[in-house]
Motif scaffolding. Structure first.
Motif, mmCIF file in Angstrom:
data_model
loop_
_atom_site.group_PDB
_atom_site.id
_atom_site.type_symbol
_atom_site.label_atom_id
_atom_site.label_comp_id
_atom_site.label_asym_id
_atom_site.label_seq_id
_atom_site.Cartn_x
_atom_site.Cartn_y
_atom_site.Cartn_z
ATOM 1 N N MET A 1 0.836 -1.166 0.000
ATOM 2 C CA MET A 1 0.000 0.000 0.000
ATOM 3 C C MET A 1 0.894 1.248 0.000
ATOM 4 S SD MET A 1 -3.180 0.252 0.088
ATOM 5 C CE MET A 1 -4.571 1.151 0.513
ATOM 6 N N PRO A 2 0.686 2.208 -0.908
ATOM 7 C CA PRO A 2 1.478 3.431 -0.890
ATOM 8 C C PRO A 2 1.199 4.226 0.382
ATOM 9 C CG PRO A 2 0.232 3.238 -2.947
ATOM 10 C CD PRO A 2 -0.245 2.161 -2.031
ATOM 11 N N ALA A 3 2.257 4.754 0.985
ATOM 12 C CA ALA A 3 2.093 5.545 2.204
ATOM 13 C C ALA A 3 3.179 6.607 2.287
ATOM 14 C CB ALA A 3 2.166 4.636 3.426
ATOM 15 N N TYR A 4 2.767 7.778 2.803
ATOM 16 C CA TYR A 4 3.745 8.821 3.078
ATOM 17 C C TYR A 4 3.317 9.550 4.335
ATOM 18 C CZ TYR A 4 0.458 11.892 0.535
ATOM 19 O OH TYR A 4 -0.649 12.566 0.099
ATOM 20 N N VAL A 5 4.283 10.203 4.976
ATOM 21 C CA VAL A 5 4.053 10.916 6.227
ATOM 22 C C VAL A 5 4.230 12.406 5.954
ATOM 23 C CG1 VAL A 5 4.841 11.244 8.604
ATOM 24 C CG2 VAL A 5 4.898 8.960 7.570
ATOM 25 N N LEU A 10 2.775 20.862 5.560
ATOM 26 C CA LEU A 10 2.571 19.823 4.552
ATOM 27 C C LEU A 10 3.892 19.302 3.999
ATOM 28 C CD1 LEU A 10 -0.565 21.115 2.593
ATOM 29 C CD2 LEU A 10 -0.464 19.451 4.447
ATOM 30 N N ASP A 11 4.960 19.389 4.808
ATOM 31 C CA ASP A 11 6.251 18.835 4.414
ATOM 32 C C ASP A 11 6.176 17.318 4.389
ATOM 33 O OD1 ASP A 11 7.457 21.333 4.230
ATOM 34 O OD2 ASP A 11 8.202 21.282 6.293
ATOM 35 N N LEU A 12 6.747 16.727 3.340
ATOM 36 C CA LEU A 12 6.807 15.271 3.237
ATOM 37 C C LEU A 12 7.989 14.778 4.058
ATOM 38 C CD1 LEU A 12 6.092 15.218 -0.546
ATOM 39 C CD2 LEU A 12 4.705 14.058 1.164
ATOM 40 N N LEU A 13 7.700 14.019 5.100
ATOM 41 C CA LEU A 13 8.744 13.571 6.016
ATOM 42 C C LEU A 13 9.291 12.203 5.666
ATOM 43 C CD1 LEU A 13 7.099 14.736 9.348
ATOM 44 C CD2 LEU A 13 8.729 15.966 7.888
ATOM 45 N N GLY A 14 8.492 11.388 5.018
ATOM 46 C CA GLY A 14 8.936 10.044 4.651
ATOM 47 C C GLY A 14 7.912 9.364 3.777
ATOM 48 N N SER A 15 8.360 8.342 3.072
ATOM 49 C CA SER A 15 7.454 7.599 2.196
ATOM 50 C C SER A 15 8.025 6.215 1.949
ATOM 51 C CB SER A 15 7.279 8.340 0.863
ATOM 52 O OG SER A 15 8.531 8.478 0.214
#
Length: 147
Positions: A1-5, A10-15
């Motif tokens: 499952m695609p997931a990001y934090v 709204l900064d992308l911290l991880g994926s």
């Protein structure tokens, strides 16, 4: 499952690998300052093509603006947030239009209310001075924010 934090601003911290392959873009290949959902949504032309239609894109745009509004309240002195809002305001007509129409609907005077140009950055927000021993703490009203 695609997931990001997603974190503040709204900064992308991880994926995970699937998110990097199936959603938006390879986040890890982007410069750190571009790993931001709002920046990608409004300024990366390739992202718009990932949505099935204009209404799906617009709905996500409204959600992004709403999330930035929520983040702005308790973090008025956040230079990175103000810089992001300024860049989006200057470079994205979609960001400006969505922000102004929401502000007009929320205003008691509606669309007839004059838009404040403000003094400070491109968002129309004046950054509060950092309080010192001699400087009284200043605050901003969210009603003056155009995001």
């Amino acid at each position: 499952m695609p997931a990001y934090v997603v974190g503040r601003r709204l900064d992308l911290l991880g994926s995970n690998r699937l998110a990097r392959a199936a959603l938006f873009t390879d986040f890890d290949a982007l410069p750190a300052q571009r790993r931001n959902v709002a920046w990608l949504h409004f300024l990366d032309q390739g992202v718009r093509g990932l949505y099935p239609d204009a209404e799906a894109w617009a709905e996500t745009a409204r959600d992004a603006v709403a999330a930035l509004r929520v983040d702005l309240g308790p973090h008025l002195c956040d230079d990175r947030l103000c810089d992001l809002l300024g860049e989006l305001s200057v470079r994205s007509a979609d960001f400006r239009q969505g922000s102004q129409s929401r502000a007009a609907r929320a205003s008691p005077a509606g669309a007839a209310a004059p838009q404040r140009s403000g003094v400070g950055n491109a968002t129309g927000l004046r950054r509060p001075e950092r309080p010192t021993a001699r400087t009284p703490k200043k605050t901003l009203s969210l009603e003056s924010a155009r995001v």
